[in-house]
Design an enzyme around this catalytic site. Structure first.
Site, PDB file in Angstrom:
ATOM      1  N   GLY A  75       0.759  -1.252   0.000  1.00  0.00           N
ATOM      2  CA  GLY A  75       0.000   0.000   0.000  1.00  0.00           C
ATOM      3  C   GLY A  75       0.781   1.288   0.000  1.00  0.00           C
TER       4      GLY A  75
ATOM      5  N   GLU B  32       3.784  -6.890   1.810  1.00  0.00           N
ATOM      6  CA  GLU B  32       3.342  -7.212   0.444  1.00  0.00           C
ATOM      7  C   GLU B  32       3.410  -5.984  -0.455  1.00  0.00           C
ATOM      8  OE1 GLU B  32      -0.700  -8.506   0.894  1.00  0.00           O
ATOM      9  OE2 GLU B  32      -0.196 -10.193   2.161  1.00  0.00           O
ATOM     10  N   PRO B  33       4.563  -5.354  -0.604  1.00  0.00           N
ATOM     11  CA  PRO B  33       4.633  -4.147  -1.427  1.00  0.00           C
ATOM     12  C   PRO B  33       4.526  -4.468  -2.912  1.00  0.00           C
ATOM     13  CG  PRO B  33       6.829  -4.822  -0.811  1.00  0.00           C
ATOM     14  CD  PRO B  33       5.890  -5.764  -0.109  1.00  0.00           C
TER      15      PRO B  33
ATOM     16  N   ARG C  54       3.405  -1.479  -5.722  1.00  0.00           N
ATOM     17  CA  ARG C  54       3.656  -0.209  -6.416  1.00  0.00           C
ATOM     18  C   ARG C  54       4.961   0.462  -6.006  1.00  0.00           C
ATOM     19  NH1 ARG C  54      -0.820   2.922  -8.133  1.00  0.00           N
ATOM     20  NH2 ARG C  54      -2.011   1.848  -6.535  1.00  0.00           N
TER      21      ARG C  54
ATOM     22  N   ARG D 263      -4.982   2.822 -16.184  1.00  0.00           N
ATOM     23  CA  ARG D 263      -5.125   3.636 -14.976  1.00  0.00           C
ATOM     24  C   ARG D 263      -5.777   5.006 -15.213  1.00  0.00           C
ATOM     25  NH1 ARG D 263      -1.747   5.155 -11.812  1.00  0.00           N
ATOM     26  NH2 ARG D 263      -2.781   4.434  -9.924  1.00  0.00           N
TER      27      ARG D 263
ATOM     28  N   TYR E 125      -9.206   5.092 -13.138  1.00  0.00           N
ATOM     29  CA  TYR E 125      -9.151   5.810 -11.849  1.00  0.00           C
ATOM     30  C   TYR E 125      -8.986   7.313 -12.020  1.00  0.00           C
ATOM     31  CZ  TYR E 125      -7.420   1.092 -10.750  1.00  0.00           C
ATOM     32  OH  TYR E 125      -7.252  -0.256 -10.660  1.00  0.00           O
TER      33      TYR E 125
ATOM     34  N   CYS F 213     -12.055   2.972 -29.592  1.00  0.00           N
ATOM     35  CA  CYS F 213     -13.316   3.637 -29.897  1.00  0.00           C
ATOM     36  C   CYS F 213     -14.127   3.916 -28.632  1.00  0.00           C
ATOM     37  CB  CYS F 213     -14.109   2.782 -30.870  1.00  0.00           C
ATOM     38  SG  CYS F 213     -13.134   2.469 -32.337  1.00  0.00           S
ATOM     39  N   GLU F 214     -13.601   4.711 -27.765  1.00  0.00           N
ATOM     40  CA  GLU F 214     -14.303   5.133 -26.557  1.00  0.00           C
ATOM     41  C   GLU F 214     -13.779   6.499 -26.167  1.00  0.00           C
ATOM     42  OE1 GLU F 214     -15.100   2.816 -23.256  1.00  0.00           O
ATOM     43  OE2 GLU F 214     -14.856   0.895 -24.257  1.00  0.00           O
TER      44      GLU F 214
ATOM     45  N   TYR G 235       0.843  -1.862 -12.141  1.00  0.00           N
ATOM     46  CA  TYR G 235      -0.515  -1.913 -12.677  1.00  0.00           C
ATOM     47  C   TYR G 235      -0.574  -1.299 -14.071  1.00  0.00           C
ATOM     48  CZ  TYR G 235      -1.011  -2.771  -7.715  1.00  0.00           C
ATOM     49  OH  TYR G 235      -0.842  -3.276  -6.452  1.00  0.00           O
TER      50      TYR G 235
HETATM   51  N1  LLP Z   1      -1.543  -7.083  -0.971  1.00  0.00           N
HETATM   52  C1  LLP Z   1      -2.822  -7.197  -1.318  1.00  0.00           C
HETATM   53  C2  LLP Z   1      -3.663  -8.189  -0.663  1.00  0.00           C
HETATM   54  C3  LLP Z   1      -3.362  -6.361  -2.314  1.00  0.00           C
HETATM   55  O1  LLP Z   1      -4.648  -6.465  -2.641  1.00  0.00           O
HETATM   56  C4  LLP Z   1      -2.528  -5.406  -2.945  1.00  0.00           C
HETATM   57  C5  LLP Z   1      -3.048  -4.523  -3.989  1.00  0.00           C
HETATM   58  C6  LLP Z   1      -1.172  -5.347  -2.559  1.00  0.00           C
HETATM   59  C7  LLP Z   1      -0.725  -6.196  -1.560  1.00  0.00           C
HETATM   60  C8  LLP Z   1      -0.188  -4.408  -3.186  1.00  0.00           C
HETATM   61  O2  LLP Z   1      -0.513  -3.082  -2.965  1.00  0.00           O
HETATM   62  P1  LLP Z   1       0.489  -1.913  -3.406  1.00  0.00           P
HETATM   63  O3  LLP Z   1       1.727  -2.019  -2.523  1.00  0.00           O
HETATM   64  O4  LLP Z   1       0.817  -2.101  -4.830  1.00  0.00           O
HETATM   65  O5  LLP Z   1      -0.276  -0.681  -3.143  1.00  0.00           O
HETATM   66  N2  LLP Z   1      -4.820  -1.284  -9.937  1.00  0.00           N
HETATM   67  C9  LLP Z   1      -4.745  -0.267  -8.917  1.00  0.00           C
HETATM   68  C10 LLP Z   1      -4.161  -0.799  -7.600  1.00  0.00           C
HETATM   69  C11 LLP Z   1      -4.874  -2.010  -7.065  1.00  0.00           C
HETATM   70  C12 LLP Z   1      -4.266  -2.541  -5.809  1.00  0.00           C
HETATM   71  C13 LLP Z   1      -4.879  -3.839  -5.447  1.00  0.00           C
HETATM   72  N3  LLP Z   1      -4.271  -4.500  -4.328  1.00  0.00           N
HETATM   73  C14 LLP Z   1      -3.979   0.925  -9.457  1.00  0.00           C
HETATM   74  O6  LLP Z   1      -3.556   0.887 -10.603  1.00  0.00           O
HETATM   75  O7  LLP Z   1      -3.824   1.926  -8.759  1.00  0.00           O
END
Ligand code: LLP
Length: 423
Positions: free
Chosen positions: A239, A273-274, A276, A316, A320, A346-347, A375
């Site tokens: 996150g 669980e990083p 991004r 993205r 979003y 086409c959108e 992503y």
């Molecule tokens: N762990 C779990 C259970 C998750 O669902 C996620 C992301 C992560 C770890 C990794 O999170 P991060 O460190 O990447 O923030 N597609 C969206 C983001 C969706 C995130 C879903 N879960 C975007 O492009 O912003």
């Protein structure tokens, strides 16, 4: 910090000219910097060096096996959410005992694959899933290592679609109810309770929500301990946000320091669980301008730059309203103009940027869409029957294609025209 920079007005990835890669591989094209990937993994992982921990990269953020293999070599594990991601992680060389499995909808077949592979832990997200894991483990004659993903009801203050730790979100078991599931799990013959997990959202720019979730988890763990249930793993999810425009997310070390200070001595191995924060700024999407045009007739003339990348390559912005910096691959001092940068799909929702100031560009010019490592490719599709982009990994003064551009044959792979259907 990343390794995309201008030298002599030309964009480079590490020591390689982006233009040179395009000459050989074409566009649209994802370009990853190995030095950036390595640096970001180490920056994150080293923040937790003082405590027993495991960094499980969130495969969904970037699932190319070359990238996963790189992290495997640095001691990384994987956070997976599907059988497909399990396959990728194992193929990339991530040992099964460094893989954890999250997600609200694991099928019996997927659970079977995970248990057969011998992964570290299944993060269970509902009471029914616990029953399914018990059943599948019994059928296989194994004991399933599990954690429960609890939902701490914390506001991560991020985009609504990527908030996951609020009571109204579909994820996890309310922290107020999970206690009963631990007691039930304890009496199940094919279940071994290993830990607790939570993940409250993505692209967080503040530390406070992480700490609030951690405090709730600690209270919960104390309650479990009073029942004699002690845990080996505390999984805090991912996150941590990155800078796309002017966001000021915490540095990974600042995040780690705050977490460790709040953590105290739980006796648990910490799992992170990083996604991004490791890969986000480590790749760009390169696209070639096909046309420029001005549509008049509205209140004021509207300028469009039509590129050969589209919402199927990078979802993205459309999904979003996400901001990605866009720069010409050849830098210029010409005065910028306001444009929409759009794709061929086409959108009207097919755009990479709207009302963006961009130096004047011409047909054939190359644009770099920055911060596409997370992503980006992993959310791409074949919409409008567009073959998916190629991916390239740069290492120093060399580069290698790590995913070839899809062909038309790839587009129809598996499709069949039924026999006996009259034209
Ligand atoms: N762990 C779990 C259970 C998750 O669902 C996620 C992301 C992560 C770890 C990794 O999170 P991060 O460190 O990447 O923030 N597609 C969206 C983001 C969706 C995130 C879903 N879960 C975007 O492009 O912003």
């Amino acid at each position: 910090m990343h390794h995309f920079h201008f030298r002599n007005h030309e964009l480079h990835c590490e020591e390689v000219l982006i233009r040179d890669i395009v000459r050989q591989v074409g566009t649209p094209l994802y370009v990853y910097s190995e030095a950036t990937l390595t640096r970001h993994f180490q920056a994150f992982d080293s923040g937790f060096a003082d405590v027993p921990h495991l960094t499980c990269f969130a495969v969904k953020a970037c699932s190319n096996i070359a990238v996963l293999n790189l992290f495997a070599g640095m001691g990384g594990g994987a956070d997976i959410v599907s059988g497909g991601e399990l396959f990728r992680a194992l193929t990339a060389g991530i040992p099964a005992n460094r893989i954890i499995y999250s997600g609200v909808g694991k099928t019996a077949a997927e659970l079977r694959e995970a248990l057969r592979a011998g992964i570290l832990m299944i993060n269970i997200e509902s009471p029914q899933e616990l029953d399914r894991v018990q059943q599948v483990a019994a059928e296989l004659g194994v004991v399933a290592p599990v954690a429960f993903r609890v939902n701490p009801d914390v506001d991560p203050k991020t985009h609504a679609y990527i908030s996951t730790g609020l009571a109204k979100n579909k994820f996890g078991i309310p922290v107020t109810e999970a206690f009963a599931d631990y007691l039930r799990a304890r009496s199940m013959p094919n279940i071994s309770i290993q830990g607790v997990s939570c993940h409250i959202g993505s692209q967080l720019t503040q530390i406070a929500p992480f700490l609030e979730a951690l405090r709730k988890l600690k209270d919960f763990m104390a309650r479990l301990a009073s029942e004699g249930i002690t845990l080996r793993y505390l999984d805090l999810g991912g996150g941590v946000g990155i800078t796309y425009a002017d966001e000021q997310p915490p540095h990974p070390h600042e995040y780690a320091k705050a977490i460790m200070a709040e953590l105290g001595d739980t006796g648990c191995t910490l799992i992170l669980e990083p996604g991004r924060v490791i890969v986000g700024n480590a790749a760009i999407l390169v696209t070639e301008v096909q046309y420029t045009k001005v549509n008049t007739g509205g209140e004021k003339p509207k300028r469009f730059v039509v590129a050969d990348a589209a919402m199927n390559d990078l979802t993205r912005p459309s999904l979003y309203g996400a901001y990605h910096e866009i720069v010409p691959v050849s830098a210029t001092n010409a005065a910028p103009q306001m444009v929409d940068i759009v794709g061929p799909i086409c959108e009207t929702g097919d755009f990479m940027a709207r009302d963006r100031m961009l130096p004047p560009v011409r047909q054939g010019d190359l644009l770099a869409i920055m911060s596409c490592g997370a992503y980006g490719f992993s959310m791409s599709s074949n919409y409008n029957s567009r073959p998916r982009a190629a991916e390239v990994l740069v290492r120093g003064d060399r580069f290698q294609v790590i995913r070839g551009r899809e062909s038309y044959a790839d587009l129809i792979r598996g499709e069949v025209i039924p026999e006996g259907v009259q034209p």
